[in-house]
Design a protein around this motif. Structure first.
Motif, PDB file in Angstrom:
ATOM      1  N   UNK A  75       0.724  -1.305   0.058  1.00  0.00           N
ATOM      2  CA  UNK A  75       0.073   0.106   0.145  1.00  0.00           C
ATOM      3  C   UNK A  75       0.875   1.307  -0.110  1.00  0.00           C
ATOM      4  N   UNK A  76       2.124   1.299  -0.051  1.00  0.00           N
ATOM      5  CA  UNK A  76       2.905   2.446  -0.244  1.00  0.00           C
ATOM      6  C   UNK A  76       3.672   2.389  -1.302  1.00  0.00           C
ATOM      7  N   UNK A  77       4.092   3.742  -1.703  1.00  0.00           N
ATOM      8  CA  UNK A  77       5.043   4.265  -2.757  1.00  0.00           C
ATOM      9  C   UNK A  77       6.129   4.453  -2.237  1.00  0.00           C
ATOM     10  N   UNK A  85       9.685  -6.665 -14.248  1.00  0.00           N
ATOM     11  CA  UNK A  85      11.129  -6.125 -13.933  1.00  0.00           C
ATOM     12  C   UNK A  85      11.164  -4.827 -14.581  1.00  0.00           C
ATOM     13  N   UNK A  86      11.980  -3.975 -13.867  1.00  0.00           N
ATOM     14  CA  UNK A  86      12.040  -2.452 -14.259  1.00  0.00           C
ATOM     15  C   UNK A  86      12.657  -2.473 -15.539  1.00  0.00           C
ATOM     16  N   UNK A  87      12.833  -1.311 -16.171  1.00  0.00           N
ATOM     17  CA  UNK A  87      13.350  -0.844 -17.497  1.00  0.00           C
ATOM     18  C   UNK A  87      14.632  -1.135 -17.143  1.00  0.00           C
ATOM     19  N   UNK A  88      15.134  -2.049 -18.062  1.00  0.00           N
ATOM     20  CA  UNK A  88      16.666  -2.880 -18.056  1.00  0.00           C
ATOM     21  C   UNK A  88      17.771  -1.492 -18.219  1.00  0.00           C
ATOM     22  N   UNK A 117      14.962  -7.817  -2.764  1.00  0.00           N
ATOM     23  CA  UNK A 117      14.857  -7.785  -4.061  1.00  0.00           C
ATOM     24  C   UNK A 117      16.141  -7.134  -4.673  1.00  0.00           C
ATOM     25  N   UNK A 118      16.879  -7.715  -5.107  1.00  0.00           N
ATOM     26  CA  UNK A 118      18.270  -7.121  -5.303  1.00  0.00           C
ATOM     27  C   UNK A 118      18.605  -6.549  -6.896  1.00  0.00           C
ATOM     28  N   UNK A 119      18.957  -5.242  -6.920  1.00  0.00           N
ATOM     29  CA  UNK A 119      19.100  -4.712  -8.422  1.00  0.00           C
ATOM     30  C   UNK A 119      20.466  -4.077  -8.458  1.00  0.00           C
ATOM     31  N   UNK A 120      20.811  -3.671  -9.784  1.00  0.00           N
ATOM     32  CA  UNK A 120      22.121  -3.177 -10.072  1.00  0.00           C
ATOM     33  C   UNK A 120      21.478  -1.652 -10.822  1.00  0.00           C
ATOM     34  N   UNK A 121      22.068  -0.581 -10.324  1.00  0.00           N
ATOM     35  CA  UNK A 121      21.835   0.790 -11.097  1.00  0.00           C
ATOM     36  C   UNK A 121      22.434   0.630 -12.446  1.00  0.00           C
ATOM     37  N   UNK A 122      21.726   1.018 -13.544  1.00  0.00           N
ATOM     38  CA  UNK A 122      22.456   0.997 -14.740  1.00  0.00           C
ATOM     39  C   UNK A 122      22.885   2.349 -15.266  1.00  0.00           C
ATOM     40  N   UNK A 123      21.726   3.190 -15.758  1.00  0.00           N
ATOM     41  CA  UNK A 123      22.015   4.203 -16.419  1.00  0.00           C
ATOM     42  C   UNK A 123      21.109   5.299 -15.830  1.00  0.00           C
ATOM     43  N   UNK A 124      21.485   6.846 -16.029  1.00  0.00           N
ATOM     44  CA  UNK A 124      20.509   7.566 -15.187  1.00  0.00           C
ATOM     45  C   UNK A 124      18.828   7.668 -16.081  1.00  0.00           C
ATOM     46  N   UNK A 125      18.094   7.569 -15.122  1.00  0.00           N
ATOM     47  CA  UNK A 125      16.607   7.490 -15.612  1.00  0.00           C
ATOM     48  C   UNK A 125      15.678   7.097 -14.343  1.00  0.00           C
ATOM     49  N   UNK A 126      14.601   6.871 -14.669  1.00  0.00           N
ATOM     50  CA  UNK A 126      13.488   6.760 -13.539  1.00  0.00           C
ATOM     51  C   UNK A 126      12.916   5.352 -14.035  1.00  0.00           C
ATOM     52  N   UNK A 127      12.435   4.714 -13.369  1.00  0.00           N
ATOM     53  CA  UNK A 127      11.735   3.361 -13.552  1.00  0.00           C
ATOM     54  C   UNK A 127      11.037   2.757 -12.299  1.00  0.00           C
ATOM     55  N   UNK A 128       9.939   2.359 -12.579  1.00  0.00           N
ATOM     56  CA  UNK A 128       9.048   1.625 -11.178  1.00  0.00           C
ATOM     57  C   UNK A 128       9.134   0.243 -11.150  1.00  0.00           C
ATOM     58  N   UNK A 171       7.993   0.946  -5.746  1.00  0.00           N
ATOM     59  CA  UNK A 171       9.130   1.666  -5.578  1.00  0.00           C
ATOM     60  C   UNK A 171       9.520   2.424  -6.742  1.00  0.00           C
ATOM     61  N   UNK A 172       9.539   3.903  -6.925  1.00  0.00           N
ATOM     62  CA  UNK A 172       9.921   4.450  -7.815  1.00  0.00           C
ATOM     63  C   UNK A 172      11.705   4.720  -7.757  1.00  0.00           C
ATOM     64  N   UNK A 173      12.167   4.326  -8.660  1.00  0.00           N
ATOM     65  CA  UNK A 173      13.821   4.055  -8.747  1.00  0.00           C
ATOM     66  C   UNK A 173      14.297   5.245  -9.578  1.00  0.00           C
ATOM     67  N   UNK A 174      15.012   6.298  -8.987  1.00  0.00           N
ATOM     68  CA  UNK A 174      15.751   7.180  -9.746  1.00  0.00           C
ATOM     69  C   UNK A 174      17.180   6.762  -9.579  1.00  0.00           C
ATOM     70  N   UNK A 175      17.803   6.688 -10.928  1.00  0.00           N
ATOM     71  CA  UNK A 175      19.199   6.467 -10.989  1.00  0.00           C
ATOM     72  C   UNK A 175      19.710   7.907 -11.383  1.00  0.00           C
ATOM     73  N   UNK A 176      20.815   8.539 -10.654  1.00  0.00           N
ATOM     74  CA  UNK A 176      21.315   9.705 -10.869  1.00  0.00           C
ATOM     75  C   UNK A 176      22.562   9.408 -11.884  1.00  0.00           C
TER      76      UNK A 176
END
Length: 141
Positions: free
Chosen positions: A36-38, A68-71, A96-107, A136-141
């Motif tokens: 129920x949370x973002x 899966x998020x935007x690869x 749930x483990x991820x690697x940040x790739x390129x700048x951008x936003x994904x959910x 989860x809204x993921x922003x990679x800087x």
């Protein structure tokens, strides 16, 4: 040191490094979320990060990655679980483990199908009421 002893030492070190069946030993930056949370997540390019949710399969929790998020932005590595104790029924945390790739936003959406069993879709009234999505809204800087 003879070769047999050296090989035994290497095998022991390799097995000890795996840690309780975990596929990864580095969760990176851990960000907690809940049904129920973002939750906003900001990470740097190349960072490892984990999305964490309270998890207790013994009472019916069954978390899954909805999609899966935007690869190009983040790549999924693995799903892990750590128990809070040794006693039967001990709760814990799902990672749930991820690697940040390129700048951008994904959910990323994680769904907890509570007491759904093999169906993966809540059907009973209590299952419908207690199931839910953590976003989860993921922003990679």
């Amino acid at each position: 040191m003879n070769r047999t002893l050296a090989a035994a030492v290497l095998v022991t070190v390799a097995v000890a490094g795996c840690g309780a069946g975990s596929a990864v030993n580095d969760y990176g930056t851990v960000v907690k979320g809940a049904k129920g949370q973002t939750t906003q997540v900001e990470v740097g390019q190349g960072d490892r990060f984990s999305l964490a949710v309270s998890d207790n399969p013994s009472v019916g929790d069954s978390w899954s990655l909805v999609e899966v998020p935007d690869a190009k932005v983040a790549s999924f590595i693995s799903e892990e679980h750590e128990s809070d104790g040794e006693a039967p029924g001990s709760g814990g945390t799902g990672y749930f483990v991820f690697n940040a790739k390129r700048p951008g936003t994904t959910e990323v959406k994680l769904f907890n199908c509570w007491r759904c069993g093999a169906e993966k879709t809540p059907t009973a009234p209590d299952s419908v009421k207690d199931s839910g999505t953590a976003i989860f809204t993921i922003t990679v800087k």
